[in-house]
Design an enzyme around this catalytic site. Structure first.
Site, PDB file in Angstrom:
ATOM      1  N   ARG A 123       0.816  -1.240   0.000  1.00  0.00           N
ATOM      2  CA  ARG A 123       0.000   0.000   0.000  1.00  0.00           C
ATOM      3  C   ARG A 123       0.834   1.266   0.000  1.00  0.00           C
ATOM      4  NH1 ARG A 123      -2.780  -2.869   3.791  1.00  0.00           N
ATOM      5  NH2 ARG A 123      -4.585  -3.962   2.955  1.00  0.00           N
ATOM      6  N   LYS A 145       2.720  11.914 -10.523  1.00  0.00           N
ATOM      7  CA  LYS A 145       1.997  10.953 -11.362  1.00  0.00           C
ATOM      8  C   LYS A 145       2.890   9.756 -11.664  1.00  0.00           C
ATOM      9  CE  LYS A 145      -1.061  14.085 -13.896  1.00  0.00           C
ATOM     10  NZ  LYS A 145      -1.387  14.613 -15.240  1.00  0.00           N
ATOM     11  N   GLU A 187       9.904  19.910 -24.331  1.00  0.00           N
ATOM     12  CA  GLU A 187       9.005  19.960 -23.167  1.00  0.00           C
ATOM     13  C   GLU A 187       9.273  21.247 -22.370  1.00  0.00           C
ATOM     14  OE1 GLU A 187       5.782  18.386 -22.086  1.00  0.00           O
ATOM     15  OE2 GLU A 187       6.881  16.578 -22.634  1.00  0.00           O
ATOM     16  N   LYS A 229       7.160  24.245 -13.421  1.00  0.00           N
ATOM     17  CA  LYS A 229       6.267  23.104 -13.186  1.00  0.00           C
ATOM     18  C   LYS A 229       5.873  23.048 -11.716  1.00  0.00           C
ATOM     19  CE  LYS A 229       4.888  18.419 -13.894  1.00  0.00           C
ATOM     20  NZ  LYS A 229       4.969  17.143 -14.583  1.00  0.00           N
ATOM     21  N   GLU A 239      -6.587  25.295  -7.024  1.00  0.00           N
ATOM     22  CA  GLU A 239      -7.305  25.637  -8.256  1.00  0.00           C
ATOM     23  C   GLU A 239      -7.036  24.516  -9.240  1.00  0.00           C
ATOM     24  OE1 GLU A 239      -7.038  29.458 -11.164  1.00  0.00           O
ATOM     25  OE2 GLU A 239      -5.926  29.523  -9.293  1.00  0.00           O
ATOM     26  N   ARG A 243      -3.148  22.697 -13.697  1.00  0.00           N
ATOM     27  CA  ARG A 243      -2.257  21.657 -14.182  1.00  0.00           C
ATOM     28  C   ARG A 243      -2.554  21.270 -15.629  1.00  0.00           C
ATOM     29  NH1 ARG A 243       0.298  16.811 -10.515  1.00  0.00           N
ATOM     30  NH2 ARG A 243       1.497  15.951 -12.208  1.00  0.00           N
ATOM     31  N   ASN A 247      -0.787  20.569 -20.569  1.00  0.00           N
ATOM     32  CA  ASN A 247      -1.149  19.740 -21.713  1.00  0.00           C
ATOM     33  C   ASN A 247      -1.046  20.471 -23.050  1.00  0.00           C
ATOM     34  OD1 ASN A 247      -1.667  17.272 -20.527  1.00  0.00           O
ATOM     35  ND2 ASN A 247      -3.721  17.901 -19.910  1.00  0.00           N
ATOM     36  N   HIS A 250      -0.169  18.691 -26.193  1.00  0.00           N
ATOM     37  CA  HIS A 250      -0.294  17.263 -25.912  1.00  0.00           C
ATOM     38  C   HIS A 250      -1.555  16.633 -26.490  1.00  0.00           C
ATOM     39  CE1 HIS A 250       3.122  17.925 -23.358  1.00  0.00           C
ATOM     40  NE2 HIS A 250       3.148  16.668 -22.963  1.00  0.00           N
ATOM     41  N   HIS A 254      -0.371  13.644 -28.339  1.00  0.00           N
ATOM     42  CA  HIS A 254      -0.720  12.273 -27.939  1.00  0.00           C
ATOM     43  C   HIS A 254      -1.387  11.526 -29.088  1.00  0.00           C
ATOM     44  CE1 HIS A 254      -0.776  13.188 -23.334  1.00  0.00           C
ATOM     45  NE2 HIS A 254       0.383  12.680 -23.708  1.00  0.00           N
ATOM     46  N   HIS A 267       8.668  11.546 -27.438  1.00  0.00           N
ATOM     47  CA  HIS A 267       7.507  12.236 -26.864  1.00  0.00           C
ATOM     48  C   HIS A 267       7.609  13.742 -27.116  1.00  0.00           C
ATOM     49  CE1 HIS A 267       4.308  13.367 -24.195  1.00  0.00           C
ATOM     50  NE2 HIS A 267       5.135  14.114 -23.480  1.00  0.00           N
TER      51      HIS A 267
HETATM   52  N1  LIG Z   1       4.754  11.069 -14.668  1.00  0.00           N
HETATM   53  C1  LIG Z   1       4.668  12.146 -15.418  1.00  0.00           C
HETATM   54  O1  LIG Z   1       4.157  13.193 -14.983  1.00  0.00           O
HETATM   55  C2  LIG Z   1       5.233  12.114 -16.806  1.00  0.00           C
HETATM   56  C3  LIG Z   1       5.403  13.288 -17.526  1.00  0.00           C
HETATM   57  C4  LIG Z   1       6.008  13.216 -18.790  1.00  0.00           C
HETATM   58  C5  LIG Z   1       6.410  11.993 -19.304  1.00  0.00           C
HETATM   59  N2  LIG Z   1       6.222  10.866 -18.570  1.00  0.00           N
HETATM   60  C6  LIG Z   1       6.669   9.553 -19.069  1.00  0.00           C
HETATM   61  O2  LIG Z   1       8.077   9.589 -19.205  1.00  0.00           O
HETATM   62  C7  LIG Z   1       8.469   8.651 -20.218  1.00  0.00           C
HETATM   63  C8  LIG Z   1       9.471   9.288 -21.139  1.00  0.00           C
HETATM   64  O3  LIG Z   1      10.611   9.625 -20.398  1.00  0.00           O
HETATM   65  P1  LIG Z   1      12.020   9.880 -21.099  1.00  0.00           P
HETATM   66  O4  LIG Z   1      11.845  10.854 -22.187  1.00  0.00           O
HETATM   67  O5  LIG Z   1      12.961  10.149 -20.016  1.00  0.00           O
HETATM   68  O6  LIG Z   1      12.302   8.515 -21.852  1.00  0.00           O
HETATM   69  P2  LIG Z   1      12.955   7.133 -21.352  1.00  0.00           P
HETATM   70  O7  LIG Z   1      12.804   6.945 -19.907  1.00  0.00           O
HETATM   71  O8  LIG Z   1      12.391   6.092 -22.233  1.00  0.00           O
HETATM   72  O9  LIG Z   1      14.495   7.369 -21.665  1.00  0.00           O
HETATM   73  C9  LIG Z   1      14.906   7.549 -23.000  1.00  0.00           C
HETATM   74  C10 LIG Z   1      16.184   6.744 -23.291  1.00  0.00           C
HETATM   75  O10 LIG Z   1      17.299   7.366 -22.683  1.00  0.00           O
HETATM   76  C11 LIG Z   1      18.076   6.419 -21.969  1.00  0.00           C
HETATM   77  N3  LIG Z   1      18.777   7.128 -20.899  1.00  0.00           N
HETATM   78  C12 LIG Z   1      18.309   7.494 -19.682  1.00  0.00           C
HETATM   79  N4  LIG Z   1      19.225   8.225 -19.029  1.00  0.00           N
HETATM   80  C13 LIG Z   1      20.305   8.315 -19.833  1.00  0.00           C
HETATM   81  C14 LIG Z   1      21.573   8.974 -19.721  1.00  0.00           C
HETATM   82  N5  LIG Z   1      21.870   9.710 -18.638  1.00  0.00           N
HETATM   83  N6  LIG Z   1      22.434   8.867 -20.751  1.00  0.00           N
HETATM   84  C15 LIG Z   1      22.102   8.164 -21.860  1.00  0.00           C
HETATM   85  N7  LIG Z   1      20.934   7.531 -22.035  1.00  0.00           N
HETATM   86  C16 LIG Z   1      20.034   7.616 -21.026  1.00  0.00           C
HETATM   87  C17 LIG Z   1      17.042   5.421 -21.507  1.00  0.00           C
HETATM   88  O11 LIG Z   1      17.636   4.203 -21.183  1.00  0.00           O
HETATM   89  C18 LIG Z   1      16.124   5.335 -22.724  1.00  0.00           C
HETATM   90  O12 LIG Z   1      16.637   4.446 -23.674  1.00  0.00           O
HETATM   91  C19 LIG Z   1       7.190   8.225 -20.917  1.00  0.00           C
HETATM   92  O13 LIG Z   1       6.845   6.941 -20.472  1.00  0.00           O
HETATM   93  C20 LIG Z   1       6.163   9.231 -20.439  1.00  0.00           C
HETATM   94  O14 LIG Z   1       4.855   8.697 -20.387  1.00  0.00           O
HETATM   95  C21 LIG Z   1       5.654  10.911 -17.344  1.00  0.00           C
HETATM   96 ZN   LIG Z   2       4.837  15.686 -22.152  1.00  0.00          ZN
END
Ligand SMILES: NC(=O)c1ccc[n+]([C@@H]2O[C@H](COP(=O)([O-])OP(=O)(O)OC[C@H]3O[C@@H](n4cnc5c(N)ncnc54)[C@H](O)[C@@H]3O)[C@@H](O)[C@H]2O)c1
Ligand SMILES: [Zn+2]
Length: 362
Positions: A123, A145, A187, A229, A239, A243, A247, A250, A254, A267
């Site tokens: 939990r 999130k 982003e 952020k 409010e 947030r 988007n 997005h 998306h 992304h």
């Molecule tokens: N929780 C949230 O609020 C939120 C917000 C935006 C995105 N996301 C999620 O985040 C994910 C995307 O994250 P991302 O863009 O970091 O992609 P990712 O986590 O897939 O990383 C991209 C690539 O970079 C590599 N990598 C990581 N660190 C590295 C480093 N220091 N040097 C070299 N390579 C490295 C990883 O192994 C991977 O192959 C998606 O799943 C998305 O849905 C979540």
């Molecule tokens: Zn995003």
């Protein structure tokens, strides 16, 4: 280590989450985890590539005190219920109890996955995010999130689980590929148009320094993007609409990701195309001056986004309306009025979406 002060504190859901940022933060990870999280086992969840790159430095910081390291595959494929279940098996085998701490070391995929496990294991146990991509440092580690994907869509299984702390070291960004850098920059640029003109201007005026991971440029970018952020997420308590501003880009972004089976674009690139489509709609509505839209477009193009994969217009249009933020026949979208000021518009018609899509497909 006591000299290390957080860059900012994220206040959300009655919790205070310190965000540490700076060269060398990774070397102090052990002490910062001790300071902010429970006393139980430290369990690292990371991916293969990240472990190879940052593992030695990270292990040196912990002096062998990390009890368990769980390594998953790199990238989005690990963000599944199956992987989460297998990590839970590892935690049970390691006899991790309520006082255990999960250290999510990696990009957003690892952060979302490990965070999801931390949210549901017994939990909920303590989580510390140690984001290693630009996107995860400025975006996914902030706000609480966490999620895994389902075969029928991204992030469909998730929770809110605030980390005890976020530890971000810009030094680790130097090994990122150009495209992963650009994904994070887009982003950040989004954040600039949503709420901080100086953040946008940084992307506009120093693209080469950002791409080269220049210390000062990247530090400025991360600081501004994180503070923005945090501000939006903080306001959200009172409010809870603010947030949604994040988007921007997005809704159609998306849609592009879904319609292309989440391959071909990062992304951030999908969001960049989504921004261009949203801007076209805003200009058509008379909300945004076309000169400002061109300025944003030039800055986006300056980072050379990969082209949108060949997708069918109809498929894209229906992917956009299937987005989970979709409510009725009218779509909710974030549209800009100027750089630094966006609005949530509740009544975007299917025809306008079609127009936005036309503007970016050729
Ligand atoms: N929780 C949230 O609020 C939120 C917000 C935006 C995105 N996301 C999620 O985040 C994910 C995307 O994250 P991302 O863009 O970091 O992609 P990712 O986590 O897939 O990383 C991209 C690539 O970079 C590599 N990598 C990581 N660190 C590295 C480093 N220091 N040097 C070299 N390579 C490295 C990883 O192994 C991977 O192959 C998606 O799943 C998305 O849905 C979540
Ligand atoms: Zn995003």
């Amino acid at each position: 280590v006591s000299a290390l002060q957080p860059l900012t504190i994220i206040r959300v859901g009655g919790k205070e989450v310190p965000y540490y940022f700076g060269e060398g933060v990774l070397d102090h990870a052990a002490a910062l985890v001790d300071q902010h999280a429970g006393s139980g086992r430290r369990i690292v969840v990371t991916s293969r590539g990240v472990e190879l790159l940052t593992g030695p430095r990270f292990r040196a910081s912990f002096g062998g005190a990390v009890t368990e390291t769980v390594i998953v595959a790199d990238g989005e494929e690990s963000k599944s219920f199956e992987t989460a279940n297998s990590i839970i098996g590892d935690l049970l085998n390691a006899e991790a109890r309520r006082d255990a701490v999960i250290l999510a070391l990696g990009g957003g995929a690892v952060g979302d996955l490990a965070g999801f496990v931390a949210a549901i294991y017994l939990r909920g146990i303590d989580l510390v995010h140690i984001p290693t991509t630009l996107l995860s440092q400025i975006d996914s580690s902030i706000g609480g999130k966490v999620a895994v994907n389902h075969a029928s869509g991204k992030n469909l299984i998730g929770a809110f689980h605030q980390p005890r702390a976020i530890l971000a070291d810009p030094a680790v960004l130097r090994t990122l590929s150009r495209r992963e850098m650009v994904s994070g920059i887009y982003e950040a640029l989004k954040g600039g148009v949503v709420g901080d003109p100086s953040l946008f201007e940084l992307c506009e005026s120093t693209p080469d320094a950002l791409l080269a991971c220049d210390r000062e440029a990247i530090s400025n970018l991360v600081r501004k993007a994180v503070v923005l952020k945090a501000k939006i997420v903080n306001q959200d308590e009172r409010e809870n609409d603010q947030r949604r501003l994040l988007n921007y880009g997005h809704t159609i972004g998306h849609g592009i990701e879904a319609a292309s089976g989440f391959s071909g674009l990062t992304h951030g690139e999908a969001v960049a195309w989504g921004i261009l489509a949203a801007n076209a709609i805003a200009v058509r509505r008379g909300m945004l001056a076309s000169s400002v839209a061109s300025r944003i477009e030039q800055t986006i193009r300056c980072f050379d986004p990969a082209p949108i994969p060949a997708i069918d217009r109809g498929a894209l249009q229906s992917a956009v309306s299937r987005d989970k933020k979709f409510r009725t026949d009218r779509q909710v979208m974030v549209l800009p009025r100027e750089i630094g000021r966006c609005e949530i518009v509740e009544d975007v018609s299917a025809q306008e979406i079609g127009f936005g899509i036309e503007a970016i497909l050729n």
